[in-house]
Design a protein around this motif. Structure first.
Motif, PDB file in Angstrom:
ATOM      1  N   GLU A  45       0.755  -1.168   0.004  1.00 47.40           N
ATOM      2  CA  GLU A  45       0.100   0.102   0.122  1.00 47.40           C
ATOM      3  C   GLU A  45       0.949   1.051  -0.061  1.00 47.40           C
ATOM      4  O   GLU A  45       0.511   2.226   0.422  1.00 47.40           O
ATOM      5  CB  GLU A  45      -0.927  -0.080   1.185  1.00 47.40           C
ATOM      6  CG  GLU A  45      -1.891  -1.264   1.291  1.00 47.40           C
ATOM      7  CD  GLU A  45      -3.202  -0.884   0.380  1.00 47.40           C
ATOM      8  OE1 GLU A  45      -3.063   0.192  -0.578  1.00 47.40           O
ATOM      9  OE2 GLU A  45      -3.960  -1.621   0.362  1.00 47.40           O
ATOM     10  N   ARG A  47       1.628   3.383  -2.055  1.00 48.01           N
ATOM     11  CA  ARG A  47       1.262   4.628  -2.965  1.00 48.01           C
ATOM     12  C   ARG A  47      -0.056   5.173  -2.269  1.00 48.01           C
ATOM     13  O   ARG A  47      -0.403   6.352  -2.713  1.00 48.01           O
ATOM     14  CB  ARG A  47       1.053   4.471  -4.436  1.00 48.01           C
ATOM     15  CG  ARG A  47      -0.058   3.498  -4.761  1.00 48.01           C
ATOM     16  CD  ARG A  47      -0.223   3.384  -6.286  1.00 48.01           C
ATOM     17  NE  ARG A  47      -1.086   2.269  -6.865  1.00 48.01           N
ATOM     18  CZ  ARG A  47      -1.294   2.043  -8.015  1.00 48.01           C
ATOM     19  NH1 ARG A  47      -1.121   3.193  -8.946  1.00 48.01           N
ATOM     20  NH2 ARG A  47      -2.036   1.159  -8.298  1.00 48.01           N
ATOM     21  N   ASN A  48      -0.706   4.321  -1.427  1.00 49.49           N
ATOM     22  CA  ASN A  48      -1.936   5.039  -0.755  1.00 49.49           C
ATOM     23  C   ASN A  48      -1.711   5.418   0.482  1.00 49.49           C
ATOM     24  O   ASN A  48      -2.301   6.417   1.117  1.00 49.49           O
ATOM     25  CB  ASN A  48      -2.861   3.566  -0.874  1.00 49.49           C
ATOM     26  CG  ASN A  48      -3.504   3.267  -2.283  1.00 49.49           C
ATOM     27  OD1 ASN A  48      -3.860   3.976  -2.914  1.00 49.49           O
ATOM     28  ND2 ASN A  48      -3.995   1.989  -2.275  1.00 49.49           N
ATOM     29  N   ASP A  72       7.131  -3.533  -1.745  1.00 50.62           N
ATOM     30  CA  ASP A  72       7.116  -1.932  -2.352  1.00 50.62           C
ATOM     31  C   ASP A  72       7.426  -0.946  -1.367  1.00 50.62           C
ATOM     32  O   ASP A  72       7.141   0.262  -1.706  1.00 50.62           O
ATOM     33  CB  ASP A  72       5.645  -1.786  -3.033  1.00 50.62           C
ATOM     34  CG  ASP A  72       4.583  -1.639  -1.817  1.00 50.62           C
ATOM     35  OD1 ASP A  72       4.882  -1.947  -0.978  1.00 50.62           O
ATOM     36  OD2 ASP A  72       3.465  -1.048  -2.202  1.00 50.62           O
ATOM     37  N   THR A  74       6.230  -0.558   1.647  1.00 48.56           N
ATOM     38  CA  THR A  74       5.203   0.096   2.628  1.00 48.56           C
ATOM     39  C   THR A  74       5.489   0.682   3.944  1.00 48.56           C
ATOM     40  O   THR A  74       5.167   1.658   4.498  1.00 48.56           O
ATOM     41  CB  THR A  74       4.144  -1.143   2.444  1.00 48.56           C
ATOM     42  OG1 THR A  74       3.445  -1.228   1.315  1.00 48.56           O
ATOM     43  CG2 THR A  74       2.967  -0.577   3.609  1.00 48.56           C
ATOM     44  N   VAL A  77       7.627   3.720   3.781  1.00 48.16           N
ATOM     45  CA  VAL A  77       6.461   4.970   3.648  1.00 48.16           C
ATOM     46  C   VAL A  77       5.701   5.259   4.826  1.00 48.16           C
ATOM     47  O   VAL A  77       5.648   6.430   5.180  1.00 48.16           O
ATOM     48  CB  VAL A  77       5.733   4.497   2.498  1.00 48.16           C
ATOM     49  CG1 VAL A  77       4.367   5.608   2.088  1.00 48.16           C
ATOM     50  CG2 VAL A  77       6.363   4.373   1.022  1.00 48.16           C
ATOM     51  N   ASP A 140      -6.093   1.482   2.055  1.00 48.52           N
ATOM     52  CA  ASP A 140      -6.656   2.470   0.787  1.00 48.52           C
ATOM     53  C   ASP A 140      -7.736   3.338   1.133  1.00 48.52           C
ATOM     54  O   ASP A 140      -8.648   3.867   0.377  1.00 48.52           O
ATOM     55  CB  ASP A 140      -7.029   1.434  -0.537  1.00 48.52           C
ATOM     56  CG  ASP A 140      -7.805   0.521   0.027  1.00 48.52           C
ATOM     57  OD1 ASP A 140      -8.361   0.421   0.968  1.00 48.52           O
ATOM     58  OD2 ASP A 140      -8.314  -0.609  -0.773  1.00 48.52           O
ATOM     59  N   HIS A 232      -7.360   1.400  -7.624  1.00 53.34           N
ATOM     60  CA  HIS A 232      -6.398   1.625  -8.953  1.00 53.34           C
ATOM     61  C   HIS A 232      -6.791   0.629 -10.151  1.00 53.34           C
ATOM     62  O   HIS A 232      -6.724  -0.357 -10.017  1.00 53.34           O
ATOM     63  CB  HIS A 232      -5.055   1.803  -8.659  1.00 53.34           C
ATOM     64  CG  HIS A 232      -4.641   2.983  -7.564  1.00 53.34           C
ATOM     65  ND1 HIS A 232      -4.388   4.062  -7.853  1.00 53.34           N
ATOM     66  CD2 HIS A 232      -4.573   2.784  -6.209  1.00 53.34           C
ATOM     67  CE1 HIS A 232      -4.057   4.851  -6.701  1.00 53.34           C
ATOM     68  NE2 HIS A 232      -4.231   3.780  -5.699  1.00 53.34           N
ATOM     69  N   SER A 235      -4.156  -1.806 -11.172  1.00 53.14           N
ATOM     70  CA  SER A 235      -3.737  -3.000 -10.080  1.00 53.14           C
ATOM     71  C   SER A 235      -4.720  -3.949 -10.097  1.00 53.14           C
ATOM     72  O   SER A 235      -5.601  -3.955 -10.500  1.00 53.14           O
ATOM     73  CB  SER A 235      -3.237  -2.271  -8.760  1.00 53.14           C
ATOM     74  OG  SER A 235      -4.510  -1.705  -8.177  1.00 53.14           O
ATOM     75  N   HIS A 287      -4.297  16.499  -7.691  1.00 50.53           N
ATOM     76  CA  HIS A 287      -4.352  14.977  -8.017  1.00 50.53           C
ATOM     77  C   HIS A 287      -5.700  14.668  -7.609  1.00 50.53           C
ATOM     78  O   HIS A 287      -6.383  15.287  -6.768  1.00 50.53           O
ATOM     79  CB  HIS A 287      -3.405  13.982  -7.040  1.00 50.53           C
ATOM     80  CG  HIS A 287      -3.474  12.982  -7.254  1.00 50.53           C
ATOM     81  ND1 HIS A 287      -4.502  11.733  -7.050  1.00 50.53           N
ATOM     82  CD2 HIS A 287      -2.390  12.003  -7.768  1.00 50.53           C
ATOM     83  CE1 HIS A 287      -4.267  10.832  -7.382  1.00 50.53           C
ATOM     84  NE2 HIS A 287      -2.932  10.870  -8.072  1.00 50.53           N
TER      85      HIS A 287
END
Length: 317
Positions: A45, A47-48, A72, A74, A77, A140, A232, A235, A287
């Motif tokens: 997650e 990017r969320n 990724d 997560t 982040v 998300d 998304h 995905s 965005h």
């Protein structure tokens, strides 16, 4: 926390015998600190989380992020977002290394106290909470500005009551940084905010886990427009299910069939044919997630969800 009067925790061992992943669940909320802790069980997650975490922090909540095998970044982040908001003392990031059975038949075949069970995974994750209330949250899910204010108020309103709080959430299908789609036909109301304590632990249920709620517990429902759930289109949003055949078999899963339909039609470029789905385009330089959470959704008339008797009969071909 009143440790002098706290009774021993309920211990739920895993059947595999992993002591570090046995659950130590508090017996009662009265022995815990006041306040709310949001628990996010996440996998990939990254990017969320920059959208999901800041609104929870602005609400004043503590956060526990449980990373389940992300590749990724997560966890990194989550730590970075906490540092950027001066909230490293309110965000705990931990890891759960076991593969979790997917929703549906795979989940049903898994023992409730297995480290691979959704129920055991959830109990272990929520056992990190040290406040009287916990918030079930996904990586998300994004609060709108109205949602932030509502959640901040809830924290003190619940201090002297015992209640379970449900909330509608609105799926936002993100096509690009500037375009997304909101489904006005999908009614998705779930219970998110719970007192801690033995009576509110998770148990195995059909399709996925379920949190116990004692009979007679007061229930509150929040209004629409407080939260969007990001999906998304580039995905795989359904990889935690073991097959589409599980959708629609019960009342709890009929909404998944609708999500699958909308997701599939939008990916195929047929969104205009699907009744109830609204296209949203953000202004230049903004965005679309920020546009929806801060501007577009708060400005929409209520109810946001189209009542069944007002819906168009047509569906996508």
């Amino acid at each position: 926390m009143n440790t002098a009067t706290r009774s021993p925790d309920l211990v739920i061992p895993s059947i595999e015998g992993h002591p570090g992943y046995d659950v130590s669940w508090p017996r009662e909320a009265a022995s815990l600190e006041r306040g709310v802790t949001a628990v996010l069980r996440v996998r990939n997650e990254a990017r969320n989380l920059p959208w999901a975490l800041p609104p929870l922090l602005r609400s004043g909540y503590r956060i526990v992020v449980v990373d389940n095998g992300s590749d990724d970044g997560t966890a990194d982040v989550a730590r970075r977002v906490a540092a950027e908001h001066g909230a490293t003392d309110r965000v705990e990031v931990t890891a759960y290394p076991f593969t979790i059975s997917r929703c549906g038949d795979e989940h049903l075949r898994t023992h409730e106290r297995s480290v691979h069970s959704l129920a055991h995974f959830y109990n272990w994750s929520f056992a990190h909470v040290r406040t009287a209330y916990s918030l079930k949250w996904d990586g998300d899910m994004v609060l709108t500005d109205e949602g932030v204010a509502t959640f901040a108020d809830l924290a003190w309103q619940l201090e002297h009551v015992e209640a379970v709080v449900s909330m509608p959430r609105h799926p936002l299908f993100v096509e690009s940084p500037s375009v997304a789609y909101l489904d006005r036909y999908l009614i998705n109301v779930e219970e998110y905010l719970f007192p801690m304590g033995e009576a509110y632990r998770h148990v195995k249920a059909f399709e996925w886990e379920m949190r116990m709620v004692p009979r007679g517990t007061e229930r509150l429902r929040l209004p629409e427009g407080l939260c969007v759930e990001l999906k998304h289109l580039d995905s795989d949003e359904f990889d935690h299910w073991d097959g589409q055949a599980a959708f629609g078999s019960t009342e709890r899963t009929r909404r998944k069939a609708r999500e699958w339909q909308v997701f599939s039609e939008l990916r195929a470029g047929r969104g205009a044919q699907l009744a109830g789905v609204e296209r949203i385009e953000a202004p230049a330089g903004v965005h679309v997630v920020d546009h929806v959470a801060h501007t577009w959704l708060p400005a929409q008339r209520r109810p946001l969800t189209v009542p069944p008797h007002e819906r168009e009969p047509r569906t996508a071909s």
